[in-house]
Design a protein around this motif. Structure first.
Motif, short mmCIF file in Angstrom:
data_model
loop_
_atom_site.label_atom_id
_atom_site.label_comp_id
_atom_site.label_asym_id
_atom_site.label_seq_id
_atom_site.Cartn_x
_atom_site.Cartn_y
_atom_site.Cartn_z
N HIS A 5 -6.97 16.94 -14.57
CA HIS A 5 -7.40 16.52 -13.03
C HIS A 5 -7.66 17.86 -12.49
O HIS A 5 -7.13 18.81 -12.37
CB HIS A 5 -5.72 16.23 -12.35
CG HIS A 5 -6.02 15.46 -11.09
ND1 HIS A 5 -5.92 16.45 -9.85
CD2 HIS A 5 -6.69 14.63 -10.83
CE1 HIS A 5 -6.11 15.88 -8.51
NE2 HIS A 5 -6.45 14.08 -9.21
N GLU A 12 -11.84 14.34 -5.28
CA GLU A 12 -11.11 14.28 -6.96
C GLU A 12 -11.65 14.24 -8.41
O GLU A 12 -12.22 13.19 -7.93
CB GLU A 12 -9.92 13.54 -6.60
CG GLU A 12 -9.07 14.48 -5.46
CD GLU A 12 -8.27 13.06 -4.93
OE1 GLU A 12 -7.22 12.89 -5.84
OE2 GLU A 12 -7.12 12.91 -4.18
N VAL A 65 -12.79 9.71 -13.37
CA VAL A 65 -12.07 8.87 -12.44
C VAL A 65 -12.85 9.67 -11.19
O VAL A 65 -12.07 10.70 -10.80
CB VAL A 65 -11.06 8.46 -13.16
CG1 VAL A 65 -11.01 7.24 -11.63
CG2 VAL A 65 -10.97 7.97 -14.18
N ARG A 67 -13.09 10.04 -6.81
CA ARG A 67 -12.56 9.69 -5.23
C ARG A 67 -13.10 10.39 -4.54
O ARG A 67 -12.60 11.70 -4.42
CB ARG A 67 -10.90 9.81 -5.26
CG ARG A 67 -9.89 8.64 -6.46
CD ARG A 67 -8.78 9.01 -5.64
NE ARG A 67 -8.30 7.72 -6.24
CZ ARG A 67 -7.40 7.56 -7.91
NH1 ARG A 67 -7.82 8.64 -8.76
NH2 ARG A 67 -7.12 6.38 -8.46
N SER A 68 -14.26 9.79 -4.03
CA SER A 68 -15.18 10.23 -2.74
C SER A 68 -15.43 9.66 -1.79
O SER A 68 -16.14 8.30 -1.83
CB SER A 68 -16.76 10.85 -3.38
OG SER A 68 -17.85 11.84 -3.06
N ARG A 71 -13.95 6.00 -1.67
CA ARG A 71 -14.52 5.65 -2.86
C ARG A 71 -13.81 5.95 -4.08
O ARG A 71 -13.91 6.84 -4.50
CB ARG A 71 -16.12 4.94 -2.76
CG ARG A 71 -16.45 4.02 -1.41
CD ARG A 71 -17.87 3.73 -1.71
NE ARG A 71 -18.85 4.94 -2.11
CZ ARG A 71 -20.03 4.47 -2.22
NH1 ARG A 71 -20.16 3.10 -2.87
NH2 ARG A 71 -21.33 5.40 -2.58
N THR A 72 -13.50 4.79 -5.08
CA THR A 72 -13.32 4.99 -5.91
C THR A 72 -14.78 4.74 -7.06
O THR A 72 -15.59 3.76 -6.83
CB THR A 72 -11.61 4.42 -7.20
OG1 THR A 72 -10.65 4.32 -6.22
CG2 THR A 72 -11.50 4.55 -8.72
N VAL A 107 -5.32 3.56 -10.45
CA VAL A 107 -6.76 2.49 -10.87
C VAL A 107 -6.57 1.37 -11.32
O VAL A 107 -6.46 0.96 -12.27
CB VAL A 107 -7.85 3.09 -11.16
CG1 VAL A 107 -9.51 2.54 -10.94
CG2 VAL A 107 -8.08 4.53 -10.24
N ASP A 111 -10.11 -1.98 -8.05
CA ASP A 111 -9.78 -0.72 -6.96
C ASP A 111 -11.14 -0.33 -6.98
O ASP A 111 -12.26 0.45 -6.14
CB ASP A 111 -8.44 0.21 -7.08
CG ASP A 111 -7.33 -0.33 -6.73
OD1 ASP A 111 -7.52 -2.06 -6.08
OD2 ASP A 111 -6.56 0.06 -7.95
N VAL A 112 -11.70 -0.30 -8.35
CA VAL A 112 -13.63 0.30 -8.32
C VAL A 112 -14.26 -0.49 -7.62
O VAL A 112 -14.72 -1.30 -7.46
CB VAL A 112 -13.72 -0.33 -9.92
CG1 VAL A 112 -14.72 0.51 -10.39
CG2 VAL A 112 -12.55 0.12 -10.36
N ASP A 113 -14.91 1.17 -6.71
CA ASP A 113 -15.77 0.38 -5.50
C ASP A 113 -17.68 0.73 -6.27
O ASP A 113 -18.07 -0.17 -6.21
CB ASP A 113 -16.23 1.44 -4.71
CG ASP A 113 -14.25 1.12 -4.23
OD1 ASP A 113 -14.66 -0.35 -3.55
OD2 ASP A 113 -13.92 2.06 -3.70
#
Length: 309
Positions: A5, A12, A65, A67-68, A71-72, A107, A111-113
């Motif tokens: 991570h 992230e 994965v 996160r920006s 969005r995921t 996630v 939730d995934v965009d």
């Protein structure tokens, strides 16, 4: 197994590991490297990247994965469960807890965009779909799926008419394998209206940009991250083993255009070295993220990132 991570600027970055194991003999996967190269570098290649006893490459099958900007985003989706892969038996009929791994990092499928497939190979598109009531359907119902147009066109059976027939057994197996993975991992997403094709380059948001990096496949791509002062590049299968950083002219046996693949690999490593980009391949074990610098006409690994960094 190390958990990765890392925060880069405002992005992230984490990962979900589907599988990690010795999968393919190094001499088969990377045939240009003589046996002594592996032995001479055993101290740092084992155990994350090479198994000395069997001589096999240790390969991670994993999803990054991101996160920006709220969005995921998933980068590559592994092998998937229950796949019929007669020409790739090491990827056939898997039954893993990948979705539980996604849940463990917060996630859920809904939730995934966005899903990014760096290229269209069986170990990068599998969890695009899952089997429900006997039919393959998109695993991530609210996501857009980004796929290079060149790979889509090369694999789409509807576009094979008029193309030369396979001349060798290897070409026939490759064509048949593409048709199978297209049917179970690409066509259902396309039919659901969730697939977006791109070429040359594609900006995802203010932090992330896709760029063509052909050679491994016609549409092979990299995902560049630039946020604040941090830089990284997700390189897919441009690298299968860190040993290729020491000699970027050496391809994997799966590179469709060997000369182009080697030129692309060198270009990506040169930019990563000059611009201080972290390199994040699809199949590296350990922390999975490395730093490189020029070393004369080649490159050197100067460190590893992640692992809670």
């Amino acid at each position: 197994m190390e958990q990765t991570h890392i925060t880069l600027g405002e992005v992230e970055v984490g990962r979900v590991m589907e599988h990690q194991a010795p999968l393919v003999p190094a001499a088969t996967m990377l045939p240009d490297f003589p046996p002594e190269v592996w032995r001479d570098n055993q101290a740092w290649l084992a155990p994350d990247f090479w198994e000395p006893a069997s001589g096999a490459l240790v390969l991670a099958v994993q999803t990054w994965v991101l996160r920006s900007e709220g969005r995921t985003i998933l980068v590559d989706t592994g092998v998937g469960n229950g796949r019929h892969r007669p020409h790739a038996p090491h990827f056939a009929n898997w039954d893993t807890d990948f979705l539980d791994g996604l849940a463990a990092v917060g996630v859920r499928p809904a939730d995934v965009d966005l899903v990014v497939n760096t290229h269209l190979h069986a170990d990068h598109v599998g969890w695009n779909t899952e089997l429900r009531d006997g039919s393959w359907v998109p695993t991530f119902p609210n996501a857009r799926y980004l796929l290079p147009a060149a790979d889509f066109d090369a694999a789409d059976p509807a576009q094979q008419h008029g193309r030369p027939e396979p001349r060798t057994e290897a070409e026939f197996r490759r064509r048949e394998s593409q048709a199978q993975l297209f049917a179970d991992s690409i066509a259902p997403v396309h039919q659901a209206g969730q697939l977006d094709l791109w070429q040359d380059s594609h900006r995802i948001d203010g932090n992330l940009t896709l760029e063509a990096a052909p050679g491994h496949t016609p549409g092979s791509s990299v995902l560049r991250l630039a946020s604040g002062g941090d830089r990284a590049v997700f390189v897919g299968d441009i690298l299968h083993s860190p040993i290729q950083i020491l000699d970027p002219a050496c391809n994997s046996c799966f590179c469709a255009d060997q000369a182009q693949a080697a030129a692309t690999r060198r270009r990506v490593l040169e930019r990563a070295s000059d611009e201080r980009e972290l390199i994040i391949p699809a199949h590296f074990g350990g922390s999975g993220i490395t730093e490189v610098r020029r070393a004369g006409d080649t490159f050197a690994i100067t460190g590893w990132a992640g692992a809670g960094a």
